[in-house]
Design an enzyme around this catalytic site. Sequence first.
Site, short mmCIF file in Angstrom:
data_model
loop_
_atom_site.label_atom_id
_atom_site.label_comp_id
_atom_site.label_asym_id
_atom_site.label_seq_id
_atom_site.Cartn_x
_atom_site.Cartn_y
_atom_site.Cartn_z
CD GLU A 239 12.29 -8.21 6.16
OE1 GLU A 239 11.84 -7.83 5.07
OE2 GLU A 239 11.96 -8.87 7.05
CG ASP A 240 9.61 -5.42 3.36
OD1 ASP A 240 10.09 -5.75 4.46
OD2 ASP A 240 8.49 -5.74 3.33
CG ASP B 248 6.98 -1.65 12.44
OD1 ASP B 248 6.83 -0.43 12.23
OD2 ASP B 248 6.26 -2.16 13.32
CG PHE C 91 0.71 0.56 7.44
CD1 PHE C 91 1.46 -0.69 8.46
CD2 PHE C 91 0.26 0.33 6.50
CE1 PHE C 91 1.29 -1.90 7.90
CE2 PHE C 91 0.02 -0.88 6.00
CZ PHE C 91 0.70 -1.83 6.73
NE ARG D 251 2.28 -8.53 -1.42
CZ ARG D 251 2.78 -8.58 -0.26
NH1 ARG D 251 3.72 -7.50 0.27
NH2 ARG D 251 2.02 -9.19 0.77
#
Length: 182
Positions: free
Chosen positions: A104-105, A108, A157, A170
């Site tokens: 996973e990136d 959160d 963020f 990206r």
Amino acid sequence: MAQIANLPLRLSPYLSAEKIQSRVKELAREISPHFFPSSEPLIAVCVLKGSFMFYSDLIRELDGNIECEFLAVSSYSGMTSSGEVKVTLDLNRAIEGKNVLLVEDIVDTGLTMNFLIQWLKSRKPKNLKTVALLLKPDALKTKCDLDFVGFKIPNDFVVGYGLDYQGYYRNLPYIAQVQSFN
Ligand code: 5GP
């Protein structure tokens, strides 16, 4: 400060490309002993789209037999999680009895990772490990079983290195915090 003409975001670089690359190499060294030198292949699962850059760098550092699989989920609209996770692209093969690494990136609230762990476990892999490049510990809303974490970051963020805002940013080789929206 990076700025893209048709987007109003002001960004400040947060994790440099060099820092990311060196941590990815370390992560690969941490992960490898859990799967190799067993000759059994590892199914490395990339969660699209945000993980694609981290995933492609990480698997190149893992020295063993790897099969690549891709999943896509939707849970975010803009900058907030909808809380409801939907699988929009399923795996191409069964993982029952296999070694699996979920890549996973960013974690959160933890809802997506938590959902994916349960979802993959229901398919009975022999050994499931999870890695996230980024973790926001202060944003977690649920317990989340992460085996490996690249960086713990504040509850801001971020974009770049696969992570987007409305589909953009990206391709940045580094990770930036969003400073403002005008
Ligand atoms: P969670 O379910 O843990 O709240 O969210 C996980 C997903 O939300 C990530 O896979 C990613 O797509 C998105 N996400 C969470 N935080 C950020 C962030 O700071 N920046 C970006 N670009 N996406 C985020």
